[in-house]
Design a protein around this motif. Structure first.
Motif, PDB file in Angstrom:
ATOM      1  N   LYS A  85     119.309   0.783  68.205  1.00  0.00           N
ATOM      2  CA  LYS A  85     119.747   1.620  67.090  1.00  0.00           C
ATOM      3  C   LYS A  85     121.214   1.390  66.742  1.00  0.00           C
ATOM      4  CE  LYS A  85     116.496   5.141  68.666  1.00  0.00           C
ATOM      5  NZ  LYS A  85     116.361   6.401  69.398  1.00  0.00           N
TER       6      LYS A  85
ATOM      7  N   PRO B 166     121.263   1.628  57.283  1.00  0.00           N
ATOM      8  CA  PRO B 166     120.132   1.156  58.092  1.00  0.00           C
ATOM      9  C   PRO B 166     119.702  -0.267  57.756  1.00  0.00           C
ATOM     10  CG  PRO B 166     119.763   3.386  57.341  1.00  0.00           C
ATOM     11  CD  PRO B 166     120.983   2.906  56.638  1.00  0.00           C
TER      12      PRO B 166
ATOM     13  N   TRP C   5     114.209  -0.182  59.864  1.00  0.00           N
ATOM     14  CA  TRP C   5     114.069   1.265  60.082  1.00  0.00           C
ATOM     15  C   TRP C   5     114.962   1.994  59.109  1.00  0.00           C
ATOM     16  CZ3 TRP C   5     118.219   4.157  62.155  1.00  0.00           C
ATOM     17  CH2 TRP C   5     119.277   3.398  62.609  1.00  0.00           C
ATOM     18  N   ASN C   6     114.705   3.290  58.899  1.00  0.00           N
ATOM     19  CA  ASN C   6     115.366   3.995  57.808  1.00  0.00           C
ATOM     20  C   ASN C   6     116.086   5.235  58.299  1.00  0.00           C
ATOM     21  OD1 ASN C   6     113.426   6.232  57.891  1.00  0.00           O
ATOM     22  ND2 ASN C   6     111.981   4.699  57.100  1.00  0.00           N
TER      23      ASN C   6
ATOM     24  N   SER D 184     114.775   8.107  60.615  1.00  0.00           N
ATOM     25  CA  SER D 184     114.632   7.884  62.051  1.00  0.00           C
ATOM     26  C   SER D 184     115.565   8.756  62.866  1.00  0.00           C
ATOM     27  CB  SER D 184     114.893   6.401  62.389  1.00  0.00           C
ATOM     28  OG  SER D 184     114.001   5.562  61.708  1.00  0.00           O
TER      29      SER D 184
ATOM     30  N   HIS E 144     114.551  11.914  64.745  1.00  0.00           N
ATOM     31  CA  HIS E 144     113.819  11.813  66.002  1.00  0.00           C
ATOM     32  C   HIS E 144     114.733  11.466  67.167  1.00  0.00           C
ATOM     33  CE1 HIS E 144     110.232  12.078  63.557  1.00  0.00           C
ATOM     34  NE2 HIS E 144     110.623  11.022  62.848  1.00  0.00           N
TER      35      HIS E 144
END
Length: 441
Positions: A260, A268, A272-273, A276, A279
């Motif tokens: 990440k 991003p 992935w956006n 995310s 979470h």
């Protein structure tokens, strides 16, 4: 703490705002843009619909007797009261209940206030719940900016400048920057509910009442503690942290998981956006935007320093003026009622009173500012109002008696420091092809 707002940002909205956020380096704005719009809509709805509706039900005679200017001011004060209650509740909840944020405090870090890990989190750390709090504040200031722009004739250029500054400073927080101090400075608003209640008391003929006296004590206490004591103490802590961060060499911040690490400080990538981050664990959220070489540009703390110094100076001045104003409502020795000839405020008149007085004044051909006592007219000091003649569109409880030709008459009741009242009448000449202001000596 994760963002407790029940709705995620719509992907289309996030995609729409991302280019602007990227240009302005407001990395976390796409995560909270829906909350900003929600707050703006909430406060606009209160001001445009709920406040007039409830006011006409609860105090119909009083509210309907207000001039357009006073009704707008009344609705703005209702919104301000609601906003202060919401934002202070959110801020206190965050400060007392967010266990992750509490670990950022100097006393909970190795090295105390000079501990590098805690310092980095206070300056660059991200927190979803704090983002929600900041978004509700920005939504209100955007609404305030719109109101001050549309009604600059009522609120003045000073309030418009204040609204622009507030929107600018709170927008910079989405870099992210100084999230830790956001709920701390929003506690300035603890005094706002009492300030609004004091204003409502004046408009509801409760000037000098026990309610206003008790509220005045609470107002001065909360204003002094929240804005003078807490505000200056928090400003010192903020600028100590910013000065320390500015003098640190550039650091490389790594997110909790390397997969990440591309998340920030840019946008991003790698499939992935933004959604995310919802979470992530609270600790992962804290460091999500701390990747890459981060240093503090000098202009950023200077902007915060300048705005805080100005605001703190204004708070001290406002506190002095507030105490002086409250004292004019009460008798000596604690109050100053009866000392000096100045008008304290204006009271609204009933429709019958306005029609009767305006009709009599129109018959007498009153065209300049005059004071009426009983049924007689006597000369009084003149003051220019909006529209080119004294008192027009700028007085509480104003009324106009209009005809095809003759005089447009405005009436208001002034309450003086010595307790006496007077009726002030102003007017202009009306013709079939328009209105031309004129004055008589």
């Amino acid at each position: 703490m994760r963002d407790p707002f029940p709705l995620l940002p719509p992907p289309l909205l996030t995609t729409f705002i991302q280019p602007l956020a990227s240009t302005l380096h407001l990395s976390t704005l796409p995560l909270h843009i829906h909350e900003v719009l929600f707050a703006f809509t909430l406060y606009a709805t209160i001001g445009l619909y709920l406040s007039p509706l409830l006011s006409r039900r609860l105090v119909p005679q009083r509210y309907n007797a207000f001039s357009r200017r006073t009704q707008i001011n009344w609705n703005v004060h209702v919104v301000s009261f609601c906003q202060a209650c919401i934002i202070c509740s959110l801020s206190l909840w965050l400060i007392t209940q967010d266990s992750e944020r509490q670990t950022w405090r100097p006393e909970n870090n190795n090295g105390g206030r000079n501990g590098v890990e805690g310092l980095q989190k206070r300056v660059w750390g991200y927190n979803g719940a704090t983002g929600l709090c900041q978004s509700f504040a920005l939504g209100y200031f955007l609404w305030d900016l719109v109101m001050c722009s549309v009604h600059v004739d009522i609120f003045g250029w000073g309030m418009l400048a204040h609204a622009v500054a507030a929107v600018s400073v709170f927008s910079l927080g989405y870099r992210p920057f100084s999230y830790f101090y956001c709920p701390i400075f929003l506690l300035y608003e603890l005094s706002s509910p009492f300030l609004n209640i004091h204003w409502f008391c004046d408009k509801l003929d409760l000037t000098g009442s026990s309610l206003q006296a008790i509220n005045g004590g609470l107002l001065t206490t909360t204003f002094f503690l929240a804005r003078i004591c807490w505000g200056n103490y928090s400003s010192f802590n903020t600028f100590y942290d910013l000065w320390t961060a500015y003098n640190l060499p550039p650091h490389h911040f790594l997110a909790t998981h390397n997969s990440k690490s591309a998340f920030a400080p840019s946008f991003p990538e790698n499939g992935w956006n933004y959604l995310s981050i919802y979470h992530f664990s609270p600790e992962e959220q804290t460091t999500a935007f701390m990747t890459g070489n981060r240093s503090l540009p000098l202009w950023l703390p200077l902007v915060y320093l300048a705005s805080n110094l100005i605001l703190n100076a204004l708070n001290i001045w406002w506190f002095y003026k507030m105490v002086a104003t409250i004292r004019t409502r009460f008798e000596p020795p604690w109050g100053t009622k009866g000392v000096g000839p100045e008008v304290i405020h204006y009271e609204p008149l009933s429709a019958e009173e306005k029609a009767k007085i305006a009709g009599a004044a129109k018959s007498a051909g009153v065209a300049a500012g005059r004071a009426i006592s009983g049924s007689g007219l006597s000369s009084a000091s003149q003051s220019e109002g909006a529209g080119g003649f004294p008192g027009a569109e700028g007085t509480h409880g104003a009324a106009a008696a209009e005809g095809d030709e003759g005089m447009d008459v405005q009436v208001q009741r002034g309450v003086y420091a010595d307790g006496h009242k007077s009726l002030e009448v102003t007017g202009s000449e009306t013709r079939r092809n328009g209105t031309r202001s004129r004055r008589k000596a």
